[in-house]
Enzyme design. Structure first.
Site, PDB file in Angstrom:
ATOM      1  NE  ARG A 249      -1.771  -5.906  -4.920  1.00 16.31           N
ATOM      2  CZ  ARG A 249      -2.596  -5.616  -5.931  1.00 16.31           C
ATOM      3  NH1 ARG A 249      -3.855  -6.030  -5.893  1.00 16.31           N
ATOM      4  NH2 ARG A 249      -2.185  -4.900  -6.953  1.00 16.31           N
TER       5      ARG A 249
ATOM      6  CG  ASP B 180      -2.970  -4.461 -12.845  1.00 18.00           C
ATOM      7  OD1 ASP B 180      -3.828  -5.061 -13.523  1.00 18.00           O
ATOM      8  OD2 ASP B 180      -3.193  -4.054 -11.685  1.00 18.00           O
TER       9      ASP B 180
END
Length: 535
Positions: free
Chosen positions: A162, A446
Site C-alpha cells: 500500500r 493507526d
C-alpha cells in the site's frame, strides 16, 4: 536529472534503493502524472465546497451506463485467488515485516501508508525490506542478538503493497524544485525494484490503493500502471490493484472505480475506520444529524455501515472482483489472558459477519489473530478459494441509506471526548517518533483511528454538542481542560525525555487542529511538517 534527494538515509543499502535508474523512473512518473494529481486534488476541494454550501452526494448520473453495464474485471492471478486472511502492518522495521511474512496469512498488506510514519528511513527501509523479501534474503538481528529470518517451512503470504495516498507530499524528494508525490515515490521505487522479482516468484506487483475519492483518481492510477509496465517491459495487466473504499465519495462510485481499473483490478476493501473519518470530514458542517456517537459505539451492524458493506460485496462479485473485509481494531495481549480472550471473541464475531455476508477474506493486525480469522473463513469457504459466486441480488442500496448516519445507535459523551483526545495525542506522539501503528488500551490505532478521534472533537464543537453523560455542552474551554488532563495522564505513562520530545508537540498540534476555525483535511499533513521541521 531534475530530481533531488534532500535527506540522506542511514539505512544500509539505501544507495541501491535510491539508484540513478530508480530515481529516473520516479522522475518520469512525476513529469507524466503529477500535474493531473494536483487537478484531481483541486476537484476534491470543489466538491467539498459544494457540499458545504448545502449539497450532498449521490450516484453519478453521467456514469449510469457503467453501473448498469455487463462487464467484469480481469481474472485474478493464482496468487490472489485465495485471500481469506490478510495480515496488515508496516513494511518497516524489518522485524515487523519478517513477523508478518511468517504469520501464515494468505496475504500480507505491506503498509507504506496509515500504519507507517513517513520518516525517510521508513520510506527507504520499507522498499528495501520488500525487495529483500522478494529476494528471500530479508533478515534482522536485534541489539540483544535475537535473529529474525524468513521461515522456509510455510507458504509465505502474497505481498500486496500500500503506497501513500494522492494527497500526501514527499518532502525528501524534490522534482523540479518542489516536493514530490508520496504516492508516486512509493510506487515508483517499489515497482522499479520488485516488479520482475515478484513475477519470477510466481506473484506480481500487487497494490492496495488508499484514500481514493473518485473514479477519475482510479483512472489516474490505471494510467500510471500502464506507463510503468511499458517503461520497464512488464506485460500489460501484470499489476493488480485492490482499492480501499474508505471515503464516502468513493462509496458512490464503486462500479466506476472497478471499471477504470478493470484490466488491473483485483477487488475492493471495506476500509471502515477511514470511512468513518471521511463521513465526518465531508459532512462536518452539515448539521447534528451527521454527528456520530462515540467512536466505540459505531459498530459495523449500524444500518448505514451495513448498507456500505453489502453494496461493496454485491458490486465486487457482480464484476468478478474480490470483496475484502476490514480490520477489527482489537488486539490480543499475550501477558493478559482475559484481554486476549475478549479480543478473540470480538474478532471471531466480526469475521463471522463478514464471511456470512459474502466477503472473500478479511484483515487482522496481529499474528495471533490469523488463526481466528482463518478458522471463520475456512468454515464458510470450505475447499473454495473465495465466494465470487455469492452475488447478493437481494441487496439494493440507496444514497439515503449510505448517508443515514443517524441510524448509528449510541451517545456522544464527555468520556468519549477524554478518549478521543488521549488517543489523538498518544498516536500523534508515536507517529512523530517513527512508528505508524501502536496498540493503545488493547486497540490497534493507526492514522485512520486518530483522524476519527480529532475530527469528532472538531465536529462536536462545530455543532455545540451536549454530552449525554454529564449534560454539559462542549466548548473550547472544556476541550482545553480535558486535553490538559489527558496530557498529564500521558506524562505519567512515558519517560520525561520522550514526553518532552514527542508528546508535548503532539499535544500542541492536536489543540491547534481541534480548536481551529478551519478544519484541517488530514492530521498527517501538519504532523509531517512538524516532523520535518524538528529533524
Amino acid at each position: 536529472m531534475t530530481i533531488e534527494i534532500t535527506r540522506a538515509s542511514t539505512i544500509d543499502g539505501a544507495d541501491e534503493i535510491l539508484s540513478d535508474g530508480a530515481l529516473a523512473f520516479v522522475e518520469a512518473l512525476h513529469h507524466r502524472f503529477d500535474a493531473r494529481r494536483h487537478e484531481l486534488l483541486e476537484a476534491r476541494r470543489v466538491r467539498r465546497d459544494r457540499i458545504a454550501a448545502g449539497g450532498t452526494l449521490d450516484f453519478l448520473p453521467e456514469t449510469r451506463a457503467i453501473r448498469e453495464g455487463d462487464w467484469r474485471v480481469a481474472s485474478a492471478p493464482d496468487a490472489l485467488l485465495d485471500r481469506r486472511v490478510e495480515m496488515t502492518g508496516p513494511a518497516a522495521p524489518a522485524k515487523m515485516a519478517i513477523n508478518a511474512l511468517n504469520s501464515e496469512a494468505r496475504v500480507w498488506l505491506a503498509d507504506l501508508e496509515d500504519a507507517s510514519s513517513p520518516h525517510w528511513n521508513n520510506v527507504v527501509g520499507g522498499v528495501k525490506n520488500l525487495r529483500d523479501a522478494a529476494l528471500g534474503t530479508l533478515a534482522f538481528t536485534s541489539p540483544a542478538g535475537k535473529v529474525y529470518a524468513l521461515r522456509t517451512d510455510v507458504r509465505r503470504p502474497t505481498v500486496v503493497t500500500r503506497p501513500r495516498g494522492w494527497h500526501l507530499p514527499e518532502h525528501n524528494v524534490l522534482v523540479d524544485g518542489v516536493p514530490g508525490s508520496a504516492a508516486l515515490v512509493d510506487f515508483g521505487l517499489h515497482f522499479f525494484h520488485t516488479a520482475q522479482l515478484l513475477i519470477d516468484n510466481g506473484h506480481g506487483p500487487y497494490y492496495y490503493l488508499p484514500k481514493l475519492e473518485s473514479h477519475l483518481e482510479a483512472r489516474l492510477w490505471n494510467e500510471v500502471f500502464v506507463f510503468a509496465q511499458e517503461q520497464l517491459g512488464i506485460p500489460q495487466g501484470t499489476v493488480r490493484a485492490t482499492v480501499l473504499i474508505e471515503t464516502i465519495p468513493a462509496a458512490f462510485e464503486m462500479d466506476e472505480i472497478l471499471y477504470e481499473l478493470r484490466d488491473h483490478a483485483s477487488g475492493l476493501n471495506a476500509g471502515r475506520w477511514d470511512y468513518l473519518f471521511s463521513l465526518i470530514k465531508v459532512f462536518r458542517d452539515a448539521g447534528p444529524e451527521f454527528v456520530l456517537p462515540d467512536r466505540a459505539s459505531v459498530v459495523m451492524t449500524a444500518p448505514f455501515m451495513r448498507a456500505y458493506t453489502e453494496l461493496l460485496v454485491k458490486t465486487c462479485h457482480r464484476r468478478g472482483a474480490f470483496a475484502m473485509g476490514g480490520m477489527a481494531a482489537v488486539v490480543p495481549n499475550r501477558s493478559d489472558l482475559e484481554v486476549t480472550r475478549a479480543a478473540f471473541e470480538k474478532v471471531r464475531a466480526d469475521k463471522t459477519r463478514e464471511a456470512n455476508d459474502g466477503f472473500d477474506g478479511s484483515w487482522v493486525a496481529h499474528p495471533d489473530l490469523v488463526p481466528v480469522c482463518r478458522e471463520v473463513f475456512d468454515a464458510v469457504l470450505g475447499d473454495r478459494p473465495n465466494q465470487l459466486e455469492k452475488q447478493r441480488p437481494e441487496v439494493e442500496v440507496t444514497a439515503a441509506e449510505l448517508l443515514d448516519v443517524a441510524s448509528a445507535h449510541g451517545e456522544v459523551t464527555e468520556a468519549g471526548l477524554h478518549g478521543n483526545l488521549y488517543v489523538a495525542v498518544a498516536y500523534t506522539a508515536v507517529w512523530l517518533s517513527g512508528n505508524g501503528a501502536v496498540a493503545i488500551h488493547n486497540l490497534m490505532e493507526d492514522a485512520a483511528t486518530a483522524e476519527i478521534s480529532r475530527s469528532q472533537v472538531w465536529q462536536q464543537l462545530r455543532n455545540g454538542v451536549v454530552f449525554a453523560d454529564t449534560d454539559r455542552a462542549i466548548t473550547p474551554e472544556l476541550v482545553r481542560t480535558v486535553l490538559a488532563e489527558e496530557v498529564e495522564r500521558l506524562r505519567g505513562e512515558v519517560d520525561p525525555e520522550r514526553f518532552a520530545r514527542y508528546y508535548e508537540p503532539a499535544a500542541e498540534l492536536i489543540a491547534d487542529i481541534c480548536l481551529s476555525e478551519e478544519y484541517v483535511d488530514f492530521l498527517t499533513l501538519p504532523a509531517y511538517e512538524l516532523l520535518e521541521s524538528e529533524r
